[in-house]
Scaffold this active site. Structure first.
Site, PDB file in Angstrom:
ATOM      1  N   GLU A  82       0.840  -1.199   0.000  1.00 12.24           N
ATOM      2  CA  GLU A  82       0.000   0.000   0.000  1.00 12.24           C
ATOM      3  C   GLU A  82       0.875   1.248   0.000  1.00 12.24           C
ATOM      4  OE1 GLU A  82      -1.645   1.421   3.758  1.00 12.24           O
ATOM      5  OE2 GLU A  82      -1.481  -0.631   4.525  1.00 12.24           O
ATOM      6  N   CYS A 116      -3.400  -3.298   4.428  1.00 11.48           N
ATOM      7  CA  CYS A 116      -2.515  -4.395   4.842  1.00 11.48           C
ATOM      8  C   CYS A 116      -2.885  -5.734   4.213  1.00 11.48           C
ATOM      9  CB  CYS A 116      -2.525  -4.520   6.365  1.00 11.48           C
ATOM     10  SG  CYS A 116      -2.216  -2.956   7.194  1.00 11.48           S
ATOM     11  N   HIS A 246      -2.950 -10.474  11.669  1.00 12.92           N
ATOM     12  CA  HIS A 246      -2.346  -9.195  11.279  1.00 12.92           C
ATOM     13  C   HIS A 246      -2.186  -8.379  12.558  1.00 12.92           C
ATOM     14  CE1 HIS A 246      -1.628  -5.295   9.681  1.00 12.92           C
ATOM     15  NE2 HIS A 246      -2.787  -4.825  10.100  1.00 12.92           N
TER      16      HIS A 246
HETATM   17  N1  ACO Z   1       0.004   2.752  30.899  1.00 14.74           N
HETATM   18  C1  ACO Z   1      -0.568   1.639  30.364  1.00 14.74           C
HETATM   19  N2  ACO Z   1      -1.539   1.692  29.416  1.00 14.74           N
HETATM   20  C2  ACO Z   1      -1.934   2.906  28.992  1.00 14.74           C
HETATM   21  C3  ACO Z   1      -1.401   4.093  29.515  1.00 14.74           C
HETATM   22  C4  ACO Z   1      -0.380   3.981  30.508  1.00 14.74           C
HETATM   23  N3  ACO Z   1       0.200   5.062  31.038  1.00 14.74           N
HETATM   24  N4  ACO Z   1      -2.009   5.135  28.907  1.00 14.74           N
HETATM   25  C5  ACO Z   1      -2.891   4.619  28.029  1.00 14.74           C
HETATM   26  N5  ACO Z   1      -2.856   3.264  28.073  1.00 14.74           N
HETATM   27  C6  ACO Z   1      -3.615   2.313  27.274  1.00 14.74           C
HETATM   28  C7  ACO Z   1      -5.059   2.660  27.077  1.00 14.74           C
HETATM   29  O1  ACO Z   1      -5.822   2.272  28.205  1.00 14.74           O
HETATM   30  C8  ACO Z   1      -5.379   1.871  25.823  1.00 14.74           C
HETATM   31  O2  ACO Z   1      -5.516   0.509  26.107  1.00 14.74           O
HETATM   32  P1  ACO Z   1      -6.956  -0.190  26.222  1.00 14.74           P
HETATM   33  O3  ACO Z   1      -7.712   0.145  24.975  1.00 14.74           O
HETATM   34  O4  ACO Z   1      -6.630  -1.637  26.321  1.00 14.74           O
HETATM   35  O5  ACO Z   1      -7.573   0.368  27.444  1.00 14.74           O
HETATM   36  C9  ACO Z   1      -4.081   1.967  25.007  1.00 14.74           C
HETATM   37  O6  ACO Z   1      -3.069   2.340  25.944  1.00 14.74           O
HETATM   38  C10 ACO Z   1      -4.131   2.996  23.868  1.00 14.74           C
HETATM   39  O7  ACO Z   1      -4.509   4.232  24.381  1.00 14.74           O
HETATM   40  P2  ACO Z   1      -5.803   5.052  23.834  1.00 14.74           P
HETATM   41  O8  ACO Z   1      -5.810   6.351  24.550  1.00 14.74           O
HETATM   42  O9  ACO Z   1      -7.010   4.198  23.890  1.00 14.74           O
HETATM   43  O10 ACO Z   1      -5.600   5.206  22.288  1.00 14.74           O
HETATM   44  P3  ACO Z   1      -4.911   6.350  21.439  1.00 14.74           P
HETATM   45  O11 ACO Z   1      -5.865   7.425  21.208  1.00 14.74           O
HETATM   46  O12 ACO Z   1      -3.575   6.696  21.973  1.00 14.74           O
HETATM   47  O13 ACO Z   1      -4.686   5.575  20.025  1.00 14.74           O
HETATM   48  C11 ACO Z   1      -4.748   3.840  18.429  1.00 14.74           C
HETATM   49  C12 ACO Z   1      -4.478   4.195  19.885  1.00 14.74           C
HETATM   50  C13 ACO Z   1      -6.201   4.133  18.071  1.00 14.74           C
HETATM   51  C14 ACO Z   1      -4.477   2.365  18.197  1.00 14.74           C
HETATM   52  C15 ACO Z   1      -3.791   4.694  17.541  1.00 14.74           C
HETATM   53  O14 ACO Z   1      -2.482   4.339  17.842  1.00 14.74           O
HETATM   54  C16 ACO Z   1      -4.038   4.544  16.057  1.00 14.74           C
HETATM   55  O15 ACO Z   1      -4.885   5.213  15.493  1.00 14.74           O
HETATM   56  N6  ACO Z   1      -3.239   3.656  15.358  1.00 14.74           N
HETATM   57  C17 ACO Z   1      -3.368   3.414  13.933  1.00 14.74           C
HETATM   58  C18 ACO Z   1      -4.608   2.626  13.550  1.00 14.74           C
HETATM   59  C19 ACO Z   1      -4.528   1.157  13.881  1.00 14.74           C
HETATM   60  O16 ACO Z   1      -3.457   0.583  14.058  1.00 14.74           O
HETATM   61  N7  ACO Z   1      -5.706   0.466  13.869  1.00 14.74           N
HETATM   62  C20 ACO Z   1      -5.777  -0.971  14.045  1.00 14.74           C
HETATM   63  C21 ACO Z   1      -6.419  -1.732  12.898  1.00 14.74           C
HETATM   64  S1  ACO Z   1      -6.199  -1.019  11.307  1.00 14.74           S
HETATM   65  C22 ACO Z   1      -4.538  -1.117  10.800  1.00 14.74           C
HETATM   66  O17 ACO Z   1      -3.940  -2.170  10.796  1.00 14.74           O
HETATM   67  C23 ACO Z   1      -3.859   0.093  10.361  1.00 14.74           C
END
Ligand code: ACO
Length: 451
Positions: A82, A116, A246
């Protein structure tokens, strides 16, 4: 032809990484957010010295060298990616430079693209070709590669980069099971790249997680149904030796295995539920569609599935945890991790399921069986030995400070469309045998060298 599948495999990941603990500090997020919250340890990345052509070529050339492949014995070459640079011109055509040099130009196949999922699409095309009336007795090679980068913000720590090259043919040690592939494809704007002036995607993180999990529900249930046609005793996860996913980040994969168990729970008769899922009756009336972000369901089934996760899935996450989301090669980095975690004896006769997901969205669950016969056994041993050498290179990488990583990202972003252009990224840091970009000329034609 019989036992069509993967004969040999090679994985490439970048020689530089940023540590997720350092990145947490640098990004000023809570300690543990990337390492515990996302389950990630290190993130591989490329400077402006590498692009999609070069990383795919590096993986391909290594596969050919390590396995002494005769280029005239290849009748199909496909790419899944991609990461788009020349839009109408495929990465496959660039890879042909290696073959054309030897006069090997009668080679079918071209690029497949959908987030992906492209690597899996390319792989299925190659398997289908070997099983078809068009097959001429030669082998196929599938290359899947991507450079996964996000803009500054919460998605950035879920980047990565890498490429995998796979040799496909009959009498393989890793055989693709026939008639049980289960797909789920539909339209969603969870992750896409509408801004052609930028390397970064548009991503709706929460929606992408929901799409991933609902695709998993659909694929898993359909896969089980198809498996039961041949084998009425098939019990889903419990009948499999492994389940690979994945991996956008490892925590999502652990949640996914819990989700598979939640599906088994919902599908079980009430008598079986009592026996197999003691203490979970409070979820008897929960619905799949309403539970994608239900913390209680998620937690209960992650606890329930912990042992199954450690046994059937965790061994597949080594590369994902230490390189990050490589996009199209992610699932195949999972396969490599799983294979090197076991000895050939432990693998003979085993069956495992693989879940491929590409946003937008396209997804399939399918299964691989490890061949029992002796000649395949020796091919398996060679494959595992070769992959062990590759995996050892994870420890030979250079760790860079988040500031250096961030600066290198800025250079990539700033020069994404600059021409003519001479990259400034270090050549010294690259592993021997790595292809790198030398120059982009006024006509935006790229030239490469191999280290
Ligand atoms: N200590 C431990 N865990 C923590 C802490 C901390 N200090 N702070 C946050 N966390 C945890 C959260 O609780 C959450 O876990 P949970 O959902 O199990 O409760 C996790 O860390 C992530 O934090 P969030 O605030 O929920 O998410 P954030 O807004 O930071 O974004 C996301 C995470 C959406 C995955 C982002 O990184 C993203 O958009 N990534 C790209 C898209 C992606 O990979 N999607 C997956 C499928 S599609 C693909 O393959 C591209």
């Amino acid at each position: 032809v019989q036992n069509v599948g993967i004969l040999a495999m090679e994985l490439y990941f970048p020689s530089q990484y940023v540590d997720q603990v350092d990145l947490e500090k640098f990004d000023e997020v809570g300690t543990g957010k990337y390492t515990i919250g996302l389950g990630q340890s290190k993130m591989g990345f490329c400077s402006d010295r590498e692009d999609i052509n070069s990383i795919c070529m590096t993986a391909l050339h290594r596969l050919i060298e390590k396995n002494n492949i005769n280029l005239h014995d290849i009748g199909r070459l496909e790419v899944g990616t991609e990461t788009i640079i020349d839009k109408s011109k495929s990465v496959k055509t660039f890879l042909m430079t290696l073959f054309a040099k030897e006069g090997a130009t009668d080679i079918e196949g071209i690029d497949s693209t959908n987030a992906c999922y492209g690597g899996t699409a390319a792989l299925f095309n190659s398997i289908n070709w070997v099983e078809s009336s068009s097959w001429d007795g030669r082998k196929a090679i599938v290359v899947a590669g991507d450079i996964a980068v996000y803009g500054k913000g919460p998605a950035r720590p879920t980047g990565g980069a890498g490429a995998v090259a796979m040799l496909i043919g009959p009498d393989a040690p890793l055989v693709f099971d026939c008639g049980v592939r289960a797909s789920y494809m539909t339209h969603a704007y969870d992750f896409y790249k509408p801004d052609l002036a930028s390397e970064f995607p548009y991503v709706d993180g929460k929606l992408s997680i929901k799409c991933y999990l609902s695709a998993l529900d659909n694929c898993y249930n359909l896969f089980c149904k198809k498996m039961r046609k041949d084998n009425p005793d098939f019990k889903g996860l419990l009948s499999l030796d492994g389940m690979l996913f994945h991996s956008p980040y490892c925590k999502l994969v652990q949640k996914s295995l819990g989700r598979v168990c939640f599906n088994d729970f919902l599908n079980a008769s009430s008598a079986d539920r009592e026996k197999q899922f003691p203490g979970l009756s409070q979820f008897n009336n929960h619905k799949r569609e309403e539970t994608y972000f239900d913390r209680d369901v998620e937690k209960a089934f992650m606890i329930y599935s912990e042992k199954l996760f450690n046994e059937k899935t965790k061994p597949s996450l080594h590369v994902a945890k230490n390189v990050g989301n490589m996009y199209t090669p992610s699932l195949y980095g999972g396969l490599v991790s799983y294979l090197v975690s076991k000895s050939p004896d432990q693998l003979i006769g085993k069956k495992f399921a693989l879940f491929s997901y590409g946003s937008g969205l396209a997804s399939t669950m399918y299964s691989i069986s490890i061949c029992k016969d002796m000649s395949a056994g020796s091919k398996l041993e060679r494959l595992i030995n070769s992959l062990n050498n590759t995996i050892a290179m994870l420890d030979k990488r250079q760790c860079v400070e988040p500031q250096v990583f961030s600066d290198l990202m800025d250079v990539r972003t700033k020069n994404y469309h600059t021409a003519p252009y001479e990259p400034s990224g270090s050549i010294d840091v690259l592993f021997p045998g790595t292809y790198y970009l030398v120059r982009i000329d006024e006509q935006r034609r790229r030239t490469y060298e191999r280290k």
